[in-house]
Design a protein around this motif. Structure first.
Motif, PDB file in Angstrom:
ATOM      1  N   VAL A 110       0.873  -1.121  -0.128  1.00  0.00           N
ATOM      2  CA  VAL A 110       0.045   0.273   0.153  1.00  0.00           C
ATOM      3  C   VAL A 110       0.914   1.455  -0.228  1.00  0.00           C
ATOM      4  N   ILE A 111       0.670   2.263  -0.822  1.00  0.00           N
ATOM      5  CA  ILE A 111       1.240   3.534  -0.812  1.00  0.00           C
ATOM      6  C   ILE A 111       0.759   4.389   0.187  1.00  0.00           C
ATOM      7  N   VAL A 112       1.342   4.746   1.303  1.00  0.00           N
ATOM      8  CA  VAL A 112       0.803   5.703   2.033  1.00  0.00           C
ATOM      9  C   VAL A 112       1.230   7.019   1.440  1.00  0.00           C
ATOM     10  N   SER A 113       0.420   7.943   0.944  1.00  0.00           N
ATOM     11  CA  SER A 113       0.808   9.390   0.667  1.00  0.00           C
ATOM     12  C   SER A 113       0.459  10.238   1.647  1.00  0.00           C
ATOM     13  N   LEU A 114       1.328  11.239   2.060  1.00  0.00           N
ATOM     14  CA  LEU A 114       1.237  12.178   3.132  1.00  0.00           C
ATOM     15  C   LEU A 114       0.547  13.478   2.444  1.00  0.00           C
ATOM     16  N   GLU A 115       0.117  13.505   1.249  1.00  0.00           N
ATOM     17  CA  GLU A 115       0.033  14.667   0.613  1.00  0.00           C
ATOM     18  C   GLU A 115      -1.338  15.848   1.143  1.00  0.00           C
ATOM     19  N   LYS A 116      -1.971  14.877   1.949  1.00  0.00           N
ATOM     20  CA  LYS A 116      -3.115  15.844   2.701  1.00  0.00           C
ATOM     21  C   LYS A 116      -3.014  16.203   3.941  1.00  0.00           C
ATOM     22  N   MET A 117      -1.835  15.991   4.650  1.00  0.00           N
ATOM     23  CA  MET A 117      -1.441  16.246   5.833  1.00  0.00           C
ATOM     24  C   MET A 117      -0.554  17.660   5.517  1.00  0.00           C
TER      25      MET A 117
END
Length: 454
Positions: free
Chosen positions: A85-92
């Motif tokens: 799974v890719i955990v993207s932190l773009e929304k933090m």
């Protein structure tokens, strides 16, 4: 119920994304030579608690996790692995606190580097680390790779501006390291353990960063040299003079012409080496003029200094355009090696020979002040297996050249996946064993970005 269904039940709607078209946009970083895997999903959390939930689930299901910032990395550290799974932190993207008196800022990992600077500029402060991708790369990715930039020569890499972190460990626990003080020697330095760990030990969910007072003034100089030898003399004389440039960059002839083809900047296309430097502070102009005079004495065809803001920005912009100019030509591999700065010219000469012998066009740009260069391999067809093989040979030979000159296989991009084959040659088996022991202690299931960094 599938494993992903069980995760969906624990998170708000929209965090778990499996739409194929959306997922496709997260499979790659900027390393064109590597082939990405197929992830199960992209996860886009908005808080540390959601990241904690994700990591508890990943541990319970033994699911591999690949953390991701903006995808600007050049070593494959954020490239998807099959079944991950890719955990993207773009929304933090919250700037949690700006503490003017203590000159610190607390930010989440999805904040763009340049936005940190903009947020504190009105208070007379700035954030020193400025990687080439500073307008699009995020603080989380900068922390994961210990990113550098042009101002490293005076202000250091990302690590030198980090006071504390909030990190979600592989088992979901939330760890807080460091603090808000410049001095802090309580216990082991866990803050700097995670900076540069390339997502292999945990996921950074916030950082306390050190700011600096904005310099009272800046001045820029530029010097063009007819050959590498005279350019090397100029650089070495600057190093020996005791000057303290805030920026000291170089561009080789191939890079100069690549930039001029991309956008007219009136650079000397015949120069073998262009040096662009900057000084800051109350004596910025005299320092820049002194460095320009050194270059002229060492054989520069042209050497000039200015404190005019528009002229200075034009020179710095010419340097910053190198990466964009390269990408405009097609597929690229942005290499990253570092040598003792007095051996830069030896490295540049060897890179030229490697380019000729492998028949791979290479344009070299870099941070002369700290010996860090980026040979950019300019490719034509990613499906051409012969060209790929020659490019990988060029990468291997560039790494070998840097090591032979007493340097490192990466100065600021990180090891990722691309540089892993040469890591042991640099650090040795004992170092790798120690790093593996730390990895096992924090990530016994090896679910955090395996095969990257170390």
């Amino acid at each position: 119920m599938t494993d992903l269904d069980s995760l969906r039940r624990q998170l708000p709607v929209g965090i778990v994304v499996t739409d194929p078209d959306t997922v496709e946009g997260y499979r790659r970083d900027s390393s064109d030579l590597l082939h990405p895997g197929s992830p199960l999903a992209v996860l886009r959390p908005t808080s540390a608690l959601q990241v904690s939930t994700i990591m508890k689930w990943a541990t319970a299901t033994s699911t591999v996790v690949v953390p991701r910032g903006a995808g600007t990395g050049a070593s494959g550290g954020a490239t998807a692995l099959d079944g991950c799974v890719i955990v993207s932190l773009e929304k933090m993207t919250a700037i949690r606190d700006v503490d003017i008196a203590n000159q610190i800022v607390v930010v989440e990992p999805g904040v763009v580097n340049a936005d940190v600077g903009r947020a504190v500029a009105e208070h007379g402060l700035f954030y020193p680390p400025d990687p080439g991708s500073f307008e699009i790369s995020t603080i989380g990715g900068n922390l994961a790779t210990n990113a550098g930039g042009m101002r490293c020569v005076k202000y250091g890499v990302t690590r030198n501006s980090v006071l504390g972190l909030e990190v979600v460990l592989p088992d979901g626990r939330i760890l807080c390291t460091g603090g808000r003080t410049v001095k802090n020697v309580a216990g082991l330095d866990l803050t700097h353990l995670f900076v540069g760990s390339e997502g292999a030990l945990g996921i950074i969910t916030s950082a306390t960063l050190r700011l600096r007072p904005r310099p009272s003034g800046t001045a820029t100089f530029v010097a063009s040299f007819p050959d590498l030898e005279s350019g090397g003399r100029g650089l070495n004389a600057i190093f020996a003079s005791g000057a303290t440039p805030s920026i000291l960059e170089l561009m080789d002839c191939a890079t100069i012409n690549m930039v001029e083809d991309y956008r007219r900047m009136d650079l000397d296309r015949d120069a073998d080496l262009l040096i662009i430097g900057q000084a800051d502070g109350d004596a910025a102009l005299p320092e820049a003029e002194a460095m320009a005079a050194i270059c002229e004495a060492m054989g520069a065809d042209l050497a000039m200094a200015t404190d005019d803001i528009a002229e200075s920005e034009m020179f710095i912009q010419a340097r910053r355009l190198a990466g964009w100019a390269a990408m405009a030509q097609g597929p690229t591999v942005s290499e990253d090696v570092c040598v003792p700065r007095t051996r830069l010219v030896e490295l540049l000469e060897q890179i030229h020979d490697i380019s000729t012998e492998t028949r791979i066009r290479i344009a070299t740009v870099g941070h002369a002040g700290d010996g860090n260069v980026h040979p950019i391999l300019l490719l034509t067809d990613l499906d051409d297996e012969d060209e790929q093989a020659r490019a990988m040979d060029a990468v291997a030979r560039i790494c070998a050249a840097a090591l032979a000159l007493g340097g490192t296989i990466t100065g600021e991009h990180g090891v990722g996946e691309l540089k892993l084959p040469w890591l042991e040659q640099q650090v040795g088996r004992t170092s790798l064993d120690v790093q593996a022991s730390i990895k096992r202690a924090l990530d016994p299931l090896s679910i955090m970005n395996p095969g990257r960094g170390f």
